[in-house]
Write an enzyme that holds these catalytic residues in place. Sequence first.
Site, short mmCIF file in Angstrom:
data_model
loop_
_atom_site.label_atom_id
_atom_site.label_comp_id
_atom_site.label_asym_id
_atom_site.label_seq_id
_atom_site.Cartn_x
_atom_site.Cartn_y
_atom_site.Cartn_z
N GLY A 135 0.86 -1.18 0.00
CA GLY A 135 0.00 0.00 0.00
C GLY A 135 0.89 1.22 0.00
CB SER A 136 2.51 3.05 2.79
OG SER A 136 1.32 3.53 3.36
CG ASP A 245 4.08 14.38 -8.00
OD1 ASP A 245 3.97 13.97 -6.84
OD2 ASP A 245 5.16 14.42 -8.63
NE ARG A 248 -0.14 11.08 -3.16
CZ ARG A 248 1.08 10.60 -3.00
NH1 ARG A 248 2.13 11.39 -3.02
NH2 ARG A 248 1.27 9.31 -2.79
CD GLN A 284 -17.76 33.13 23.42
OE1 GLN A 284 -17.36 32.48 24.39
NE2 GLN A 284 -17.60 34.42 23.34
CD GLN A 342 -20.52 17.31 19.47
OE1 GLN A 342 -20.27 16.21 19.00
NE2 GLN A 342 -20.99 17.48 20.68
N GLY A 345 -26.05 17.91 16.61
CA GLY A 345 -26.41 17.10 17.77
C GLY A 345 -26.98 15.76 17.34
CD GLU A 369 -5.41 9.69 -5.84
OE1 GLU A 369 -4.54 10.56 -6.03
OE2 GLU A 369 -6.30 9.43 -6.67
N1 CAA Z 1 8.13 12.10 -9.41
C1 CAA Z 1 9.10 11.47 -10.13
N2 CAA Z 1 9.87 10.49 -9.61
C2 CAA Z 1 9.65 10.14 -8.32
C3 CAA Z 1 8.67 10.73 -7.52
C4 CAA Z 1 7.90 11.77 -8.11
N3 CAA Z 1 6.94 12.40 -7.43
N4 CAA Z 1 8.68 10.19 -6.31
C5 CAA Z 1 9.66 9.26 -6.33
N5 CAA Z 1 10.24 9.23 -7.55
C6 CAA Z 1 11.35 8.40 -7.99
C7 CAA Z 1 12.57 8.66 -7.13
O1 CAA Z 1 13.33 9.73 -7.63
C8 CAA Z 1 13.31 7.34 -7.23
O2 CAA Z 1 14.01 7.32 -8.45
P1 CAA Z 1 15.50 6.68 -8.53
O3 CAA Z 1 15.36 5.27 -8.04
O4 CAA Z 1 15.84 6.80 -9.97
O5 CAA Z 1 16.35 7.51 -7.61
C9 CAA Z 1 12.19 6.33 -7.33
O6 CAA Z 1 11.03 7.03 -7.80
C10 CAA Z 1 11.88 5.66 -6.02
O7 CAA Z 1 11.53 6.69 -5.11
P2 CAA Z 1 11.79 6.58 -3.57
O8 CAA Z 1 13.20 6.11 -3.36
O9 CAA Z 1 11.39 7.86 -2.93
O10 CAA Z 1 10.80 5.38 -3.20
P3 CAA Z 1 10.33 4.89 -1.77
O11 CAA Z 1 9.96 3.49 -1.92
O12 CAA Z 1 11.30 5.29 -0.70
O13 CAA Z 1 9.03 5.79 -1.42
C11 CAA Z 1 6.83 6.70 -1.67
C12 CAA Z 1 8.13 6.27 -2.33
C13 CAA Z 1 6.75 8.20 -1.72
C14 CAA Z 1 6.65 6.24 -0.26
C15 CAA Z 1 5.78 6.05 -2.58
O14 CAA Z 1 5.88 4.64 -2.50
C16 CAA Z 1 4.36 6.46 -2.27
O15 CAA Z 1 3.91 7.52 -2.69
N6 CAA Z 1 3.61 5.58 -1.57
C17 CAA Z 1 2.18 5.76 -1.41
C18 CAA Z 1 1.48 5.09 -2.55
C19 CAA Z 1 0.14 5.68 -2.81
O16 CAA Z 1 -0.08 6.88 -2.75
N7 CAA Z 1 -0.80 4.82 -3.18
C20 CAA Z 1 -2.09 5.26 -3.56
C21 CAA Z 1 -2.71 4.30 -4.51
S1 CAA Z 1 -3.81 5.04 -5.64
C22 CAA Z 1 -5.26 5.33 -4.84
O17 CAA Z 1 -5.39 5.25 -3.65
C23 CAA Z 1 -6.33 5.81 -5.74
C24 CAA Z 1 -7.71 5.67 -5.31
O18 CAA Z 1 -8.17 4.69 -4.76
C25 CAA Z 1 -8.62 6.77 -5.67
#
Ligand code: CAA
Length: 390
Positions: A135-136, A245, A248, A284, A342, A345, A369
């Site tokens: 997930g995360s 990006d 969100r 208030q 709230q 009520g 997300e």
């Molecule tokens: N833009 C471009 N590249 C990016 C980036 C961004 N915003 N974020 C990370 N990267 C790149 C990094 O530069 C890195 O590249 P290199 O390996 O070439 O250096 C690569 O991606 C890996 O990045 P990280 O090392 O930062 O990766 P990480 O594993 O440490 O962490 C994280 C990344 C930010 C935690 C990511 O996994 C994350 O966002 N997790 C949450 C996932 C999420 O949001 N899921 C939602 C699912 S969709 C949903 O919910 C929709 C719905 O139901 C409506």
Amino acid sequence: MAMAPPQSHANDEEEMMLAAVRELVAEKVAPRAAAIDESGEFPTDIKDLFAQNDLLGIPIPEEYGGLGGTFVTYVKVVEEIAKACASSSLIVAVQELGMLPILIGGNEEIKKRFLPRIASGELIAAYALTEASSGSDALGSMRTRAERRGENYVLNGQKIWITNGSVADVVCVFAVTDPAAGSRGVSAFVVEKGTPGFIVGTKEKKMGIRGSPTVELVFDDCEIPAANRIGEEGEGFKIAMKVLDKSRPGIAAQALGIASGALDYAVNYAKERVAFGKPIGQHQGIGFMLADMKTEVEAARLLLYEAARKCDEGAPDVTLWAALAKLKCGDVAMSVTTDAVQVLGGFGYSTDYPVERMMRDAKITQIYEGTQQIQRLVIARNLVGKGKPS
Ligand code: CAA
């Protein structure tokens, strides 16, 4: 006296569009909101209504059949719909989420093949990143595999929590193509409904956004043409992150809309409900609550519109601003809807009034997300860097 600057053409168009959306929401969406929540069914009628009114392709460029609108306009539309019905707002937001991998990472051929039909609403799109153990930790724990076989790829694995997955005609799926390559070992694909081996699994039973089906998707030797790969092999994870990006802010807009709708309802109630000889808003205790709710909603709105503006500009700090907006708007949605219950009520706790639904719908905006904890992680990394694992 200073003259007001002339309104730009773009602002006029945006205002006209928002006025039309407000009318549509008041006439057609708001009266359906409680029934959509109660039935838990995807509102096909509302999807058709949005398609007829060109709301499903706002930020898709005109050359690919969209409106070519700004992200600012797009988030304002999501917000307007979410004021009345969070499930319906998700139809617009997930159509955007599902098309963004193609728009951001696809070549001309794949863009022309899918985007016009997504913009018109002929195709419903979804985005499949999340897995049972991922997930995360979207990258490190991804298990779905895509293996090249001649001119095709064969997908095997499972995705969960896929919003609108059971009604989608096209799903952008992220899968590992090279397990040894880390962030460069993930690729993105368009999987079309009806492809053998593409199976819609269990539907989740949820607290809120009940009109939006959230399902498991299974890929069992699911063979798709290599032409359905989005971008180059290994570009998938970056595409997934760049999509978030821009998507969100859409969820932040949904959150803000829910908060704003709950605030409006609470204010009107507080003007009418009398206790101890005067409207409760004049006491208030309630008046100050409403003042705090209003302050939070307006602060969140400014943050969101700035994040959306950065999406339009292609600003280098869009990752940071998308996370700031999602974090703030999600938390404001939760606190403001809780306070709205709230203010009402006992009536607030009743399903005869909309604020309990708004409170249930708000919760997901702190989870999907990227949880609020992930938004903080993204913000902190933007401030102080990621550091090296010890
Ligand atoms: N833009 C471009 N590249 C990016 C980036 C961004 N915003 N974020 C990370 N990267 C790149 C990094 O530069 C890195 O590249 P290199 O390996 O070439 O250096 C690569 O991606 C890996 O990045 P990280 O090392 O930062 O990766 P990480 O594993 O440490 O962490 C994280 C990344 C930010 C935690 C990511 O996994 C994350 O966002 N997790 C949450 C996932 C999420 O949001 N899921 C939602 C699912 S969709 C949903 O919910 C929709 C719905 O139901 C409506």
